[in-house]
Design a protein around this motif. Structure first.
Motif, mmCIF file in Angstrom:
data_model
loop_
_atom_site.group_PDB
_atom_site.id
_atom_site.type_symbol
_atom_site.label_atom_id
_atom_site.label_comp_id
_atom_site.label_asym_id
_atom_site.label_seq_id
_atom_site.Cartn_x
_atom_site.Cartn_y
_atom_site.Cartn_z
ATOM 1 N N ASN A 45 0.786 -1.231 0.000
ATOM 2 C CA ASN A 45 0.000 0.000 0.000
ATOM 3 C C ASN A 45 0.821 1.286 0.000
ATOM 4 O O ASN A 45 0.259 2.369 0.193
ATOM 5 C CB ASN A 45 -0.970 -0.021 1.191
ATOM 6 C CG ASN A 45 -2.118 -0.964 0.941
ATOM 7 O OD1 ASN A 45 -2.991 -0.690 0.123
ATOM 8 N ND2 ASN A 45 -2.111 -2.105 1.604
ATOM 9 N N VAL A 46 2.133 1.178 -0.225
ATOM 10 C CA VAL A 46 2.956 2.386 -0.347
ATOM 11 C C VAL A 46 2.414 3.217 -1.507
ATOM 12 O O VAL A 46 2.110 2.696 -2.582
ATOM 13 C CB VAL A 46 4.448 2.032 -0.565
ATOM 14 C CG1 VAL A 46 5.244 3.245 -1.007
ATOM 15 C CG2 VAL A 46 5.040 1.444 0.708
ATOM 16 N N GLY A 47 2.246 4.511 -1.262
ATOM 17 C CA GLY A 47 1.699 5.409 -2.280
ATOM 18 C C GLY A 47 0.194 5.579 -2.181
ATOM 19 O O GLY A 47 -0.392 6.324 -2.960
ATOM 20 N N ARG A 48 -0.418 4.917 -1.228
ATOM 21 C CA ARG A 48 -1.874 5.025 -1.038
ATOM 22 C C ARG A 48 -2.183 5.730 0.279
ATOM 23 O O ARG A 48 -1.368 5.784 1.184
ATOM 24 C CB ARG A 48 -2.503 3.636 -1.035
ATOM 25 C CG ARG A 48 -2.376 2.944 -2.367
ATOM 26 C CD ARG A 48 -3.180 1.670 -2.388
ATOM 27 N NE ARG A 48 -3.122 1.082 -3.712
ATOM 28 C CZ ARG A 48 -3.107 -0.205 -3.938
ATOM 29 N NH1 ARG A 48 -3.149 -1.056 -2.940
ATOM 30 N NH2 ARG A 48 -3.065 -0.666 -5.166
ATOM 31 N N GLU A 49 -3.415 6.235 0.363
ATOM 32 C CA GLU A 49 -3.873 6.898 1.577
ATOM 33 C C GLU A 49 -4.191 5.857 2.650
ATOM 34 O O GLU A 49 -4.842 4.843 2.367
ATOM 35 C CB GLU A 49 -5.126 7.729 1.296
ATOM 36 C CG GLU A 49 -4.898 8.877 0.333
ATOM 37 C CD GLU A 49 -4.143 10.030 0.955
ATOM 38 O OE1 GLU A 49 -4.348 10.331 2.140
ATOM 39 O OE2 GLU A 49 -3.325 10.639 0.237
ATOM 40 N N VAL A 50 -3.721 6.107 3.879
ATOM 41 C CA VAL A 50 -3.970 5.215 5.004
ATOM 42 C C VAL A 50 -4.414 6.019 6.217
ATOM 43 O O VAL A 50 -4.247 7.239 6.276
ATOM 44 C CB VAL A 50 -2.722 4.379 5.378
ATOM 45 C CG1 VAL A 50 -2.330 3.440 4.253
ATOM 46 C CG2 VAL A 50 -1.557 5.258 5.785
ATOM 47 N N GLU A 51 -4.983 5.287 7.173
ATOM 48 C CA GLU A 51 -5.334 5.862 8.468
ATOM 49 C C GLU A 51 -4.557 5.096 9.520
ATOM 50 O O GLU A 51 -4.562 3.870 9.525
ATOM 51 C CB GLU A 51 -6.831 5.730 8.720
ATOM 52 C CG GLU A 51 -7.267 6.245 10.069
ATOM 53 C CD GLU A 51 -8.757 6.085 10.281
ATOM 54 O OE1 GLU A 51 -9.530 6.862 9.671
ATOM 55 O OE2 GLU A 51 -9.145 5.177 11.044
#
Length: 154
Positions: free
Chosen positions: A88-94
């Motif tokens: 998920n590198v490069g994606r929005e996370v919480e």
């Protein structure tokens, strides 16, 4: 009761050479087994069915009476293994930190022991009357957060 370590080792061997990887194995005292897998691309129902059959062939239900569920890691499920962070590198996370503060931002990096999230935050520069929005990096140890999950935005 089925031995979790033996089952885990078997599943990892079955997934070798594929883009699938094991996220979690849970075995309850009543022999309810839940296997959670993920992939660098996607997990479809056929892959789950195939793994279910391989497990059922290797672990005889006549010897151990068990209930088995094999599924993919849910889109909104918290990350459990480092490979999910890498995917998920490069994606929005919480991220929910150990002190209870939430961070929402771009997962910039996933290293061996830490990961970095870039968040947009209001910062008041010294001498300024109003705050401005700046990108701020936050680095966390994998064991220093309560959860990290993919951030769905509509």
């Amino acid at each position: 009761m089925i031995d979790k370590k033996t089952l885990t080792a078997f599943i990892e061997k079955q997934l070798e050479g594929t883009d699938l990887y094991l996220v979690d194995v849970a075995v309850t005292p009543s022999n309810e087994i839940t296997v959670e897998i993920d992939s660098d691309t996607s997990v479809d129902i056929d892959r789950c069915v195939s793994l279910t059959r391989e497990i059922e062939l290797a672990f005889d239900r006549d010897v151990e009476d068990y209930e088995l569920e094999v599924g993919s890691a849910g889109l909104t499920s918290p990350f459990k293994v480092r490979r999910q962070y890498e995917k998920n590198v490069g994606r929005e996370v919480e991220v929910l930190s150990a002190d209870g503060k939430k961070y929402k931002g771009l997962l910039r990096e996933a290293g061996a022991d830490t990961f970095t999230v870039v968040c947009e935050e209001k910062v008041r520069p010294e001498g300024a009357k109003r705050p401005v929005i700046e990108k701020v990096e936050h680095t966390f140890g994998y064991d220093e957060v309560k959860y990290t999950k993919y951030l769905l935005q509509f």
